[in-house]
Design an enzyme around this catalytic site. Structure first.
Site, PDB file in Angstrom:
ATOM      1  CB  CYS A 141      -0.985  -0.055   1.163  1.00 23.79           C
ATOM      2  SG  CYS A 141      -2.263   1.213   1.044  1.00 23.79           S
TER       3      CYS A 141
ATOM      4  CG  HIS B  68      -3.873  -3.368   3.030  1.00 23.32           C
ATOM      5  ND1 HIS B  68      -2.952  -2.905   3.945  1.00 23.32           N
ATOM      6  CD2 HIS B  68      -4.371  -2.284   2.401  1.00 23.32           C
ATOM      7  CE1 HIS B  68      -2.907  -1.585   3.885  1.00 23.32           C
ATOM      8  NE2 HIS B  68      -3.758  -1.176   2.960  1.00 23.32           N
TER       9      HIS B  68
ATOM     10  CD  GLU C 171      -1.759  -5.807   5.411  1.00 21.18           C
ATOM     11  OE1 GLU C 171      -1.306  -6.085   4.280  1.00 21.18           O
ATOM     12  OE2 GLU C 171      -2.229  -4.688   5.701  1.00 21.18           O
TER      13      GLU C 171
END
Ligand SMILES: NCCCC(=O)O
Length: 233
Positions: free
Chosen positions: A113, A212, A214
């Site tokens: 990001c 993202h 994660e």
């Protein structure tokens, strides 16, 4: 002690926060980042924007520049849009220095990001400061504190990591690459044309995504980073 796990540095936020009995300025990182690196076989190390993080580049096996607030637009020759926010010049200073050092050392690198945006600006590119101005209020920039889901199409190099050439990852960003820096190759786009992933041409593992990773349970990008870091380390 000899470390058998590749050491992966991860940059972090510095923000006011409440935790246990405290309410104070805090170095913060969503724990999903460190869980993914540990699960992938790496040793996560959180890097605050203090001291000179660039000096760590030669001591790490891999690096993640994490999500965060907006980059000071002066870095790419622009004035702030009214929606540009959470600028932390001290974090910019630390992360741009670390980014440059990582590129110079050929350190395996994953930008997430804001990390993608740092990479593009460090290499001379610019940012679209408020994506809803050009792409509308799509899943890129959902309600604060939630992730949107936007389908992206991957180039063969990224598709090889994911085992698929399309995915619908988690997004939370209101900025995006405007002018692509020299030396970057686009490796994913969404249907509205937004650049969703890039890699540095000529380096073994230097890639960045606007989404993202994660936030998802599977973490093929983290696996790939730790594997690349293990080869170098
Ligand atoms: N500009 C910082 C990264 C997140 C966002 O684009 O909103």
């Amino acid at each position: 002690m000899v470390m058998s796990r590749p050491v992966i540095g991860i940059t972090c936020y510095v923000e006011p926060a409440k935790f246990t009995v405290w309410d104070m300025t805090t170095a913060l990182l969503p724990y999903m980042y460190v869980e993914h690196i540990a699960r992938a076989g790496g040793q996560p190390v959180i890097i605050p924007p203090a001291g000179v993080p660039a000096e760590l580049a030669g001591r790490l096996d891999g690096l993640i520049i994490a999500g965060g607030g907006d980059i000071d637009p002066a870095r790419y020759g622009s004035r702030p849009h009214e929606q540009t926010g959470y600028i932390r010049k001290f974090r910019d200073e630390a992360e741009f220095g670390l980014m440059r050092a990582a590129l110079d050392h050929g350190l395996p690198f994953l930008g997430i990001c804001r990390g993608l945006q740092v990479l593009n600006v460090e290499l001379g590119g610019t940012l679209q400061q408020h994506l809803p101005d050009v792409a509308g209020h799509t899943g890129h920039s959902p309600a604060p504190g939630t992730f949107g889901r936007v389908p992206v199409r991957l180039s063969p190099s990224l598709a090889k990591i994911y085992g698929d050439d399309e995915l619908t990852p988690a997004h939370y960003h209101h900025q995006a690459i405007d002018r692509l820096a020299d030396g970057l190759e686009i490796t994913a786009r969404s249907d509205d044309g937004t650049i969703e992933a890039v890699e540095v041409t000529g380096l073994p593992f230097a890639l960045a995504v606007q989404w993202h990773p994660e936030a998802d349970e599977d973490g093929p990008l983290f696996d790939a980073l730790v594997t690349a870091a293990g080869r170098v380390g």
